[in-house]
Design an enzyme around this catalytic site. Structure first.
Site, PDB file in Angstrom:
ATOM      1  N   HIS A  46      17.442  52.598  56.719  1.00 55.78           N
ATOM      2  CA  HIS A  46      18.508  53.410  57.324  1.00 55.78           C
ATOM      3  C   HIS A  46      18.827  54.585  56.419  1.00 55.78           C
ATOM      4  CE1 HIS A  46      20.772  50.762  54.625  1.00 55.78           C
ATOM      5  NE2 HIS A  46      21.854  51.493  54.784  1.00 55.78           N
ATOM      6  N   HIS A  98      21.279  55.852  54.659  1.00 55.78           N
ATOM      7  CA  HIS A  98      22.160  55.942  53.487  1.00 55.78           C
ATOM      8  C   HIS A  98      21.387  56.302  52.211  1.00 55.78           C
ATOM      9  CE1 HIS A  98      25.625  53.406  55.403  1.00 55.78           C
ATOM     10  NE2 HIS A  98      25.670  54.687  55.732  1.00 55.78           N
ATOM     11  N   ASP A 130      21.718  55.474  49.141  1.00 54.64           N
ATOM     12  CA  ASP A 130      21.322  54.423  48.186  1.00 54.64           C
ATOM     13  C   ASP A 130      20.061  53.683  48.644  1.00 54.64           C
ATOM     14  OD1 ASP A 130      23.064  53.272  50.205  1.00 54.64           O
ATOM     15  OD2 ASP A 130      23.127  51.439  49.015  1.00 54.64           O
ATOM     16  N   HIS A 131      19.521  54.078  49.814  1.00 56.42           N
ATOM     17  CA  HIS A 131      18.274  53.493  50.313  1.00 56.42           C
ATOM     18  C   HIS A 131      17.159  54.530  50.453  1.00 56.42           C
ATOM     19  CE1 HIS A 131      20.173  49.581  51.411  1.00 56.42           C
ATOM     20  NE2 HIS A 131      21.229  50.360  51.240  1.00 56.42           N
ATOM     21  N   HIS A 170      25.588  48.729  61.187  1.00 54.91           N
ATOM     22  CA  HIS A 170      25.936  49.289  59.870  1.00 54.91           C
ATOM     23  C   HIS A 170      25.791  50.812  59.955  1.00 54.91           C
ATOM     24  CE1 HIS A 170      26.088  49.620  55.473  1.00 54.91           C
ATOM     25  NE2 HIS A 170      24.962  50.307  55.508  1.00 54.91           N
ATOM     26  N   ASP A 223      20.880  46.815  54.938  1.00 59.68           N
ATOM     27  CA  ASP A 223      22.305  46.469  54.802  1.00 59.68           C
ATOM     28  C   ASP A 223      22.863  45.808  56.068  1.00 59.68           C
ATOM     29  OD1 ASP A 223      22.180  47.592  52.325  1.00 59.68           O
ATOM     30  OD2 ASP A 223      23.409  49.347  52.789  1.00 59.68           O
ATOM     31  N   HIS A 246      20.904  44.603  48.864  1.00 64.73           N
ATOM     32  CA  HIS A 246      21.862  44.534  47.751  1.00 64.73           C
ATOM     33  C   HIS A 246      21.983  43.121  47.196  1.00 64.73           C
ATOM     34  CE1 HIS A 246      23.811  48.561  48.130  1.00 64.73           C
ATOM     35  NE2 HIS A 246      23.403  48.452  49.389  1.00 64.73           N
TER      36      HIS A 246
HETATM   37 FE    FE Z   1      23.301  50.091  50.845  1.00 62.99          FE
HETATM   38 ZN    ZN Z   2      23.869  51.234  53.843  1.00 63.51          ZN
END
Ligand code: FE
Ligand code: ZN
Length: 261
Positions: free
Chosen positions: A60, A62, A64-65, A117, A134, A172
């Site tokens: 996805h 985001h 952090d990915h 999410h 996530d 995570h």
């Molecule tokens: Fe994340």
């Molecule tokens: Zn995320």
């Protein structure tokens, strides 16, 4: 040695508590990575093991990915970046829709759309392996940022229907805090108490609590149990309301968790 043994999928720690999963083809020394939120740990590992990066998977949009993608493309050259079609990120060169298949080494993965999410969220499933970003965590689930409770519930229900032996590789390291919440919701559940002991010991050693088996998640993860009497009763007690369906139970359970962490 099988090409698809456990140590062919390596967890790389990134940022605060993210995992970048690295798939290692031991015959060709090629690697794919899933959700590289940072390029540094990936490049470090590739260099240390003399591996060639040949593909990237994104679950996805985001950061952090996905924020490590530009630097990885600089490092590895023109390799495919698989990810959801209609994503907010422009980093994806090979967009995938529900049911599309991709292959690497001995693995074949099918895309599953799991919005909630984020609206673009997808999972990659194959050979009892699930990369679910996530959406589903061990003993928990992701926050609902772009979808609604019904959408997220349906996405989790899709994952819940996969084979019991499916190994959950999520994005995570949230297992322990999720378990404390699961314990709060369902205080007398022996499997949760036992799992807390196991996971506390792993965390003390700085280890990785993943992958987790879907079979175990079905027992310990309250978000997969919104149709069960224990979870319904616990959430009704918390909200002081009579709840009519699993989506409502899920909605209030997620709200409850949001207040805690
Ligand atoms: Fe994340
Ligand atoms: Zn995320």
């Amino acid at each position: 040695m099988s090409l698809r043994d456990e140590d062919s999928i390596v967890p790389l720690r990134a940022l605060k508590d993210n995992y970048i999963w690295l798939l290692h083809d031991k015959m060709t020394n090629q690697a794919w990575v899933v959700d590289p939120g940072d390029a540094k740990p990936v490049i470090h590992y590739l260099d240390a093991k003399n591996l060639i990066l040949s593909g990237i998977l994104i679950t996805h949009h985001h950061a952090d990915h996905s924020a490590g993608v530009p630097q990885l493309l600089q490092y590895a050259g023109d390799i495919p970046v698989f990810g959801p079609a209609d994503s907010l990120t422009h980093l994806i060169s090979c967009p995938l829709r529900e049911g599309e298949k991709i292959c690497f080494s001995g693995w074949e993965f099918t895309t599953i759309a799991i919005p909630g999410h984020t609206l673009d969220h997808i999972a990659y499933a194959g050979a009892d392996i699930l990369f679910c970003g996530d959406t589903l965590f061990s003993a928990g689930c992701g926050r609902i940022f772009e979808g609604d409770a019904k959408m997220m519930y349906r996405s989790l229900a899709k994952l819940n229907r996969l084979d019991d032996q499916t190994k959950i590789y999520c994005g995570h390291e949230y297992t322990l805090s999720n378990l404390y919440f699961a314990h709060l919701v369902n205080p007398h559940h022996p499997a949760i108490v036992q799992k807390i002991k196991t996971v506390e010991a792993i965390m003390k050693e700085g280890g990785c609590t993943l992958p987790s088996l879907l079979k175990d998640e079905k027992r310990i993860n309250p978000f997969l149990g919104c149709h069960t009497p224990e979870i319904i009763t616990a959430v009704e007690k918390y909200t002081n309301k009579k709840l009519d369906n699993p989506v409502e139970v899920f909605y209030y359970l997620r709200e409850w968790k949001n207040l805690i962490s």
